[in-house]
Enzyme design. Structure first.
Site, PDB file in Angstrom:
ATOM      1  N   GLY A 150       0.825  -1.198   0.000  1.00  0.00           N
ATOM      2  CA  GLY A 150       0.000   0.000   0.000  1.00  0.00           C
ATOM      3  C   GLY A 150       0.859   1.247   0.000  1.00  0.00           C
ATOM      4  O   GLY A 150       2.063   1.201   0.303  1.00  0.00           O
ATOM      5  N   CYS A 151       0.235   2.350  -0.348  1.00  0.00           N
ATOM      6  CA  CYS A 151       0.966   3.617  -0.456  1.00  0.00           C
ATOM      7  C   CYS A 151       1.449   4.099   0.908  1.00  0.00           C
ATOM      8  O   CYS A 151       2.633   4.381   1.095  1.00  0.00           O
ATOM      9  CB  CYS A 151       0.101   4.665  -1.149  1.00  0.00           C
ATOM     10  SG  CYS A 151      -1.576   4.804  -0.489  1.00  0.00           S
TER      11      CYS A 151
END
Lengths: 345, 345, 345, 345
Positions: free
Chosen positions: A148-149
């Site tokens: 994920g970012c």
């Protein structure tokens, strides 16, 4: 030329994959899918691609992309991803999955934060694709769970400290801010220009689904259970994540020794830049690039370490990291196709 | 009509004072000063005022504003303020000083974070003008030190917790984000549109001058020495501050009990709004208004309290609070002239 | 206190009406409606209103607002407006309709640009509510058709020239730019933050529905049929319209004589400001206010007149003008409740 | 590898040249100059370049860049450019000058709009570097005058119409809007974030210096003297120009025939994209790329042709076009290093 495909090409991560793969000298995009836009040209969904990308969106069936490509990127929502990934692997493709479906090792944790997992048998072989931590496993992986970012930025910011046990993890806070492309391209009132512009707010306080992913990574690095408070905020910009992380120091540290630890840790990392002392990360400086800019200091007044990391959420936080993983999987130079400078201003 | 003046009217705080005082039913602006723009019309510096505000900027001499008005607002940089405030008081004016010069009780602390203090004899009588904490002293004050923008938001966010000793202040972190008007109207490369727009960064990490001001207020409330880590960030918006504050809980708390504490504390405060559970502050919702929106939760997973406060840095963080103080000093209804709704969108 | 109601309160124009009516000293909001949000609190739709506006949205039935108020504002989409306006009038309310339904005199023109008109019998009595042109008719009107945002800016920009026959109307071009609140609060991909931010584009080229409305007004002023090219563009800002208008000059004009014409025309207009020579309108300077800022010049090189007008599309372009009309209808001072300065920055 | 240099590297155009030249496979940056930042690292002026660009700014002396490179880009203000260009040529460099100094053929026109010309003897040999019009002359040029940003967009938008005499040039209007990077990196109040953000205004109305440059190009294409009204506006975005052009049609035209003319004209142009009918240019879709997106229509109601063109002012409007010219001068593929897709969102 290696052939690759993108499933879920109609979102912001999808079009960013297309942008980066188009610039990559050794791959060719064979097929893109977008269930709700099947039959439409990519260039009609995204006029920025006009005359440069000549692809028509296929429907959501994994057969076509699997057959036509060596690697398939699944840029689908969680749940939708695990519906197609098993099929892609069966057809013989290798997969870089950009959803959350294969990131969490513990199926119970997944169930608690997301929903039932319908493809749990693949979890053991899925490799968490943060090259700076798991480079070797990525090379040979059949299924890469692209991070994920937020977790990417926090993991790169905090890993050196936790590995060396220089901070008290019970005091860990990650205050994170993301550009609005992180909210996706779905038509929602909360994502409208007038709702976001000139605004700023936290969301998912104490409850964001990236929390267990961050904790899993940090725990593995620390060799013990790490829990943190993670607070995401919505920035009125298109791209970028900036994570400001705090923890009380353990033992005797100072800014110089901390900087030297980070210098060593990331010395050979092409995409992690420890900035000069006093120069703090700004999402502007990584816009459109795969860099993660980091800086840190020890605040002697409060005995606290402050680490700040900035990435482009669509590049190092999603599509760029996926291409970096692909490069590793295919034996290419890790930075191939990813060396463009940031777009500033 | 009471006559008031604004010294330092050519900055963003100055023009905001003019906006709010113009809307106030009981006061009249007698005089505005702007050393570098003496002789120029306010409406030529700020075309938004065209035909509505018919004032010409005077030079920096305090005699004229002092003689013509009962209350003078000094919206000057620190140091410049303490050069005129003694004179204003001697001439018989009461003063609301929006600079940092009279905020810190301890002259040594001031010297350490700013410079020598040339008006230290006035410090004992200066009242720190946060009405929610010091309402009574403000009423009779001759000199009000109007709080800083960040300190206002953090003090309103954390006071109830510290007063009740519900958090461990050694674990206190205030991660704060401010709109760019906080950087003032000076022509600096770092404040240019292209440098700020689509960017986000921390600044003054571990070293921002609002730190001692925040600590002084929180220490007074807590009844013991409080130190915190305060990290300001620059938001690509014109107006607004959002402060996200963290501390480990002491003893037995939960979100319900915390909310009830805040409900009680701020029940009769016109400008502090405890939002409904689950609704988090957004600077959009206070734009142009004097409100401070607050919410909080207890994160049981990490035993941490998270408090978020949002204000308009130019209103509750500066000019609006100054008018609120003026209302108290003059015996007006505290909210007079300050009841406009936020401008949304 | 006069009682008023707002039908269609869940859009940006609706909440702007609430903001302005709340600030108005002589009216009270009796009722708000929002078909799709019936039963919800206004303050939950718009948290900026929290604790200040204590209204719950009613459904779309005109009976309640009509009975409870002297004037009803209909801030509904076209077509939806003409479904309730006849009922409102029958119940005895006077109506300020902010939709397009009663703006066009010619039912055939309406049909061509919109759809069938189901309430054409009311067209003869509807007054086009641009006070600067039709002040007297507005005073006694039962039904006011509040002008569109673009038409307001273009009519105020060009009327003096056309009335005096100083331009060749066959060469008329209005190049107009609007903030995104003009697109409404509906959840559409095209209105998402990431689609609008850092972008700029024309839309509805040669086909925007405000074209016949503009032409009707200009033709009435000119005393002959006027056709123009009107091109709207989408600005990445929340509020504001700027219209740049061009036409070849007829006869002997110069900037001085043109300015003097505008000076005279608008001398007694509280909300139209002819800026000093060389100072061009900026939407920033009218943000949140009811002003229309205008400037113009004669370009001798090309024998062309250039007129620029700026308004806040939600205020003078919608809700503010509606309140101005209400003031006229109720015999109040025309500017009552509308004298706040613009919010700058 | 061919060696190139950039004089004036500390501005936005300078850093954009560095970005594009860095991505170019056949050139190497030998030297950068920045008079006011001599001795400073490029990466300290622009942290986006950190660790990727290892260049230290030289002073303003042309000797060093001239000796070390085959082509020198002068990204200097007008006047400063003509002070160094003669020297560069004498040293044997070829030059792409991005200032206005060598764009105007007529030294009297230059004097009228700028100042005295001190290098007029070079004007006859300077080639106006708009490849779509002057490709062949560029190939062999020693000195290329790189077009202005506005003139590039307007020339590409209008040339086909003027060449075919399909519009009445006395009715020509170019209403143009530019992002703020066009104002440069100088510290000016008017370029501050809070002054530009949420604002929009025209500037230089009837008086902008790009006017004679546009007229020179259009006149050459038309084969007769063309004058137009050109109105620039400032957009609150970093990058992008959108030009909306208007003229009355001559003779018998319709949208289909006009589109077909543009289709033919630009069929073999890599960087000019005629968009599909009904799809209008948006600066978002060319951000960071060298494309010029165009569309047009015939508005039969008013007998007017409307042409819209969008470019990135720093790429096709400056640095990208300069690289395109360099490619021609060096015999490279014209699009070498310029084929990256736009950064969207």
């Amino acid at each position: 030329m290696v052939k690759v495909s993108v499933m879920g090409a109609s979102g912001y991560t999808g079009v960013e994959l297309v942008r980066l793969l188009h610039a990559h000298p050794e791959v060719e995009i064979a097929c893109v899918t977008a269930r709700q836009n099947a039959g439409e040209e990519m260039a009609s969904l995204f006029p920025s691609l006009f005359r440069e990308i000549d692809l028509v969106c296929e429907g959501g069936d994994p057969a076509r992309p699997a057959k036509e490509s060596d690697i398939v990127f699944t840029a689908l929502p969680h749940q939708a991803a695990m519906e197609v990934v098993p099929g892609l692997l069966e057809y013989g493709s290798r997969v870089v999955d950009l959803s959350a479906d294969y990131r969490l090792r513990d199926v119970d944790v997944y169930r608690r934060w997301y929903q039932e997992h319908t493809s749990a048998d693949l979890l053991p072989e899925a490799v968490y694709g943060l090259p700076e931590l798991n480079r070797d496993q990525v090379r040979s992986a059949r299924l890469v769970a692209n991070p994920g970012c937020y977790p990417t930025s926090v993991a790169l910011a905090l890993s050196p400290l936790l590995r060396e046990k220089l901070i008290d993890h019970r005091t860990l806070v990650a205050d994170c801010k993301s550009g609005t492309s992180g909210a996706g391209r779905a038509a929602k009132v909360g994502s409208l220009f007038c709702e976001v512009n000139e605004g700023f707010k936290p969301y998912g306080v104490g409850a964001h689904r990236h929390t267990p992913e961050i904790e899993q990574t940090l725990s593995a690095v620390a060799g013990e259970d790490v829990r943190l408070t993670f607070t995401p905020h919505l920035l009125p910009i298109n791209r970028g994540i900036l994570s400001t992380c705090y923890a009380l120091a353990l033992g005797d540290v100072d800014t110089t020794s901390l900087r030297s630890l980070y210098q060593q840790t990331y010395a050979s990392e092409r995409f992690v830049r420890l900035l000069p002392q006093g120069s703090w990360p700004n999402v502007s400086n990584v816009r459109g690039s795969n860099f993660c800019d980091i800086n840190l200091m020890f605040d002697a007044r409060t005995n606290r370490v402050i680490v700040v990391a900035a990435i482009d959420n669509l590049v190092k936080g999603a599509a760029g990291q996926a291409v970096q993983n692909m490069n590793l999987m295919l034996g290419f130079e890790e930075s191939l196709g990813l060396t463009q400078l940031a777009l500033f201003p």
